[in-house]
Design a protein around this motif. Structure first.
Motif: not given
Length: 242
Positions: A69-71, A84-85, A91-93
């Protein structure tokens, strides 16, 4: 109390200025960071992030949902520069996970009674109590500082090229972000400081004004012309020429 461990790929140090502060909360801090690395690292094939990306997890855990959600919040706020996508990548958060998890660790220490401490995660810092003097590394000279800050109950994070090269991508173009050598953000929490610094760096020179306009954020940036750009409220006590 002082302690240093290597976690999540970088050194994490903690200094607690409390008489006879117990070891257990510090053990809990580092245990939490190791748990985060195991669960949220995109470089571990068995992590929750990797399994979610492969479609092996139907619903993320509450903690991962909070991170995602922050991303999304920063993706929208940055007009898509931060994402991040990225096409062709998993996927890399990590850009959000680091600040979020270290801030949670600082809250563990506070809940255990620590009032004056400094938690440094690979150069990003939570300064509880204070005042603390925190140096910002020069973006081109590892043995120099470009600023010294005076922090009390604040956090500071820097995004730059000097450790990992052109690793921050402007998701709008799919190419490495340009325009800045470094972006430092001071905010009430490391979650905000770290995420804002990364998103602002992805935006390039437009990111300076964007980050400074965010509530409770102050910025200090060096652009590719070696100009220093900073907001009026940045808590600096000393500046070197870039």
């Amino acid at each position: 109390m002082r302690r240093v461990e290597h976690v999540m790929g970088f050194p994490v140090s903690v200094r607690i200025d409390e008489e006879d502060f117990p070891e257990a909360p510090v053990d809990d801090l580092f245990a939490w960071l190791r748990e985060v690395d195991a669960r949220f690292s995109p470089f571990r094939p068995d992590s929750e992030v990797s399994r979610l990306d492969r479609g092996e997890v139907s619903a993320p855990s509450p903690e991962l949902r909070e991170v995602l959600d922050l991303c999304e919040e920063y993706r929208v706020a940055s007009g898509g520069a931060f994402d991040v996508r990225l096409p062709g990548r998993g996927l890399d958060p990590c850009a959000v996970v680091k600040g979020w998890s270290v801030q949670r660790g600082a809250e563990l220490l506070s809940a255990a009674g620590a009032r004056r401490f400094c938690l440094n995660a690979g150069g990003d810092v939570v300064a509880a109590g204070g005042p603390w003097r925190v140096g910002v590394r020069h973006p081109e000279h590892a043995d120099r500082l470009c600023a010294v800050l005076d922090l009390t109950d604040r956090a500071v994070a820097t995004s730059a090229r000097y450790e990992r090269g052109d690793h921050i991508i402007d998701a709008r173009t799919g190419r490495p972000a340009t325009g800045l050598l470094s972006m430092t953000v001071v905010a009430p929490t490391l979650t905000e400081a770290d995420s804002t610094a990364t998103a602002a760096f992805a935006l390039g020179t437009d990111g300076v004004r964007w980050a400074a306009a965010r509530e409770h954020c102050e910025v200090f940036a060096v652009d590719t012309e070696r100009r220093v750009l900073r907001s009026a409220g940045f808590p600096v006590v000393g500046v070197e020429a870039a």
